[in-house]
Design an enzyme around this catalytic site. Structure first.
Site, mmCIF file in Angstrom:
data_model
loop_
_atom_site.group_PDB
_atom_site.id
_atom_site.type_symbol
_atom_site.label_atom_id
_atom_site.label_comp_id
_atom_site.label_asym_id
_atom_site.label_seq_id
_atom_site.Cartn_x
_atom_site.Cartn_y
_atom_site.Cartn_z
ATOM 1 N N VAL A 120 -1.796 51.949 -12.510
ATOM 2 C CA VAL A 120 -0.859 51.051 -13.182
ATOM 3 C C VAL A 120 0.618 51.312 -12.910
ATOM 4 C CG1 VAL A 120 -0.060 50.191 -15.409
ATOM 5 C CG2 VAL A 120 -2.475 50.347 -14.935
ATOM 6 N N GLY A 122 2.310 54.257 -11.309
ATOM 7 C CA GLY A 122 2.641 55.499 -10.609
ATOM 8 C C GLY A 122 2.392 56.689 -11.499
ATOM 9 N N GLY A 175 10.110 52.249 3.510
ATOM 10 C CA GLY A 175 8.732 52.574 3.125
ATOM 11 C C GLY A 175 8.394 52.175 1.691
ATOM 12 N N LYS A 193 -1.867 44.825 -12.767
ATOM 13 C CA LYS A 193 -1.556 45.964 -13.640
ATOM 14 C C LYS A 193 -1.442 45.509 -15.100
ATOM 15 C CE LYS A 193 0.807 48.423 -9.961
ATOM 16 N NZ LYS A 193 2.096 48.598 -9.268
ATOM 17 N N GLY A 290 3.454 55.621 -4.676
ATOM 18 C CA GLY A 290 3.780 56.593 -3.627
ATOM 19 C C GLY A 290 2.565 57.486 -3.512
#
Ligand SMILES: NC(=O)c1ccc[n+]([C@@H]2O[C@H](COP(=O)([O-])OP(=O)(O)OC[C@H]3O[C@@H](n4cnc5c(N)ncnc54)[C@H](OP(=O)(O)O)[C@@H]3O)[C@@H](O)[C@H]2O)c1
Length: 410
Positions: A120, A122, A175, A193, A290
């Site tokens: 959801v 990070g 990125g 999410k 990430g």
């Protein structure tokens, strides 16, 4: 399953961005986890497209970590693991937002845990907080910035005056955005999410199809210029809230007034605010997605699953899904520079009982624009007005509308 006094086999499906980070993290923390739980987690094996067998992995694991993404074969493997009595940890929001009901029911029926903190926000521990810390509170609303890519793009557009395309290219260069950014910029990732958060916060199964969403592709630099003049921040906001005894779940760009807890969240960050009469509100924020961050959330879930008792969210249907809600709007109209234009627009708005809070006329000639802020109105009524306005001959381009969150803060 392999024997070994305190061995706890963790089978890993997927060795990409998150899977590889998780595979690196687990051995580094194994000793600490053993001290904490009395069990020593060990990678029982890794499955990718080119290596490994699911059946072998299942046999050697107490818990399966699913990090392959997508629906098939993730759904089948997660179900098979659950049915074989294995705990499952996943970061797969698409799977949960489409098949969560089936998966949670299976987990309950088989007495295993299905954990998904990494799916959801990070590393922001919003799932645990809603499921555990706030279990005693009745939640009225969950508001959030749950997509770091779009928050980065909007922040860059506001900061530099870039167009959407330029800010997206910058996000890709750094990125923060994938080569195919569609799921992020269309709002569908945030919608998935919010479906998961809504289910947890309101004990109501919410399918992705029940979440109305809009993305940020249509945002223009002058929308942000206008926001700056008024001191407003533009964010892609996910909302799940009780309305008229039902539940509305939606994602759309919205202007926020200064002081709103989400107004200062910038760059690739996520934040979620939970509102409840018992606690007023709690806001959690931190880095969004990430590889390493998500792997850390996944490892947290693995550790929690190693410590019983299990907690698997109920899937009883409690609230009806509400699709029409009341919102305030900013409306940007590129119009012909001639007398009577404002009157025509005002007439259409009045016919739908949409009232104008403020209006500014900007530019001349082929730059002429009307920028309005409208009082809160039922969205269906606003949509009807917009359809009529779009058909007016004096319009030079389709109308642009963005919601405004009305709350003002000291
Ligand atoms: N990346 C993030 O920052 C992030 C953040 C939050 C959540 N997530 C979620 O985490 C999950 C994994 O994302 P990711 O970015 O790590 O993906 P990824 O880099 O594309 O890696 C996917 C991995 O799964 C394997 N895989 C895919 N399909 C497979 C199949 N049919 N059979 C066997 N193996 C298969 C791939 O195998 P090969 O190596 O053989 O191709 C690869 O190792 C997704 O659900 C994603 O939504 C990601």
């Amino acid at each position: 399953m392999e024997s070994g006094a305190n061995r706890f086999g963790v089978g890993l499906l997927g060795h990409g961005t998150v899977g590889a980070a998780f595979a690196g993290l687990l051995p580094r923390h194994a000793e600490r986890i053993e001290r904490l739980t009395g069990l020593r987690p060990e990678l029982a094996g890794i499955l990718t497209r080119s290596s490994g067998s699911f059946d072998d992995l299942l046999e050697r694991s107490e818990l399966i970590v699913e990090l392959i993404g997508g629906i098939d074969p993730a759904r089948e493997w997660v179900l098979r693991a659950i049915e074989a009595g294995r705990h499952v940890v996943t970061a797969n929001r698409q799977l949960l937002s489409r098949h969560g009901k089936e998966l949670w029911e299976a987990a309950r029926a088989n007495g295993v845990q299905l954990r998904f903190e990494g799916a959801v926000a990070g590393v922001v521990p919003v799932i645990r907080v809603i499921q555990e810390s706030l279990a005693g509170a009745s939640i009225d609303r969950v508001h959030g910035i749950v997509n770091g890519t779009t928050n980065f793009i909007l922040t860059e557009m506001a900061r530099t005056g870039m167009t959407f395309g330029q800010a997206l290219a910058e996000a890709q260069r750094l990125g923060y955005a994938e080569a195919d950014p569609t799921e992020d910029v269309s709002g569908s990732d945030a919608a998935a999410k919010m479906a998961i958060l809504a289910r947890l916060a309101f004990d109501t199964p919410v399918h992705l199809d029940q979440v109305r969403y809009e993305g940020i592709e249509q945002i223009q630099p002058d929308d942000l210029e206008y926001a700056r003049e008024l001191g407003l921040e533009l964010k892609l906001i996910g909302t799940a809230e009780r309305i008229d005894g039902g539940l509305s779940v939606r994602v759309h760009p919205a202007f926020l007034y200064p002081g709103h807890p989400l107004a200062t969240v910038s760059g690739p960050f996520n934040a979620v605010t939970v509102e409840s009469p018992e606690i007023t509100e709690v806001t959690m924020s931190g880095p969004g997605a990430g590889g390493t961050q998500t792997a850390s959330a996944v490892l947290g879930d693995v550790i929690s699953a190693m410590i019983p008792p299990a907690s698997t969210p109920p899937t009883s249907s409690r609230l009806e899904i509400v699709t029409d809600v009341v919102s305030a709007f900013y409306l940007h109209l590129e119009v012909a520079d001639e007398p009577g234009v404002l009157a025509q627009v005002a007439q259409v708005l009045a016919a739908q009982r949409v009232s104008v809070k403020s209006v500014v006329q900007k530019g001349l000639g082929d730059q002429a624009r009307l920028v309005m802020v409208l009082h809160p109105v039922l969205e269906s009524r606003f949509a009807a007005a917009i359809e009529r306005i779009a058909g007016l001959e004096v319009l030079r381009a389709p109308p642009r509308a963005i919601r405004v969150l009305e709350e003002e803060f000291a």
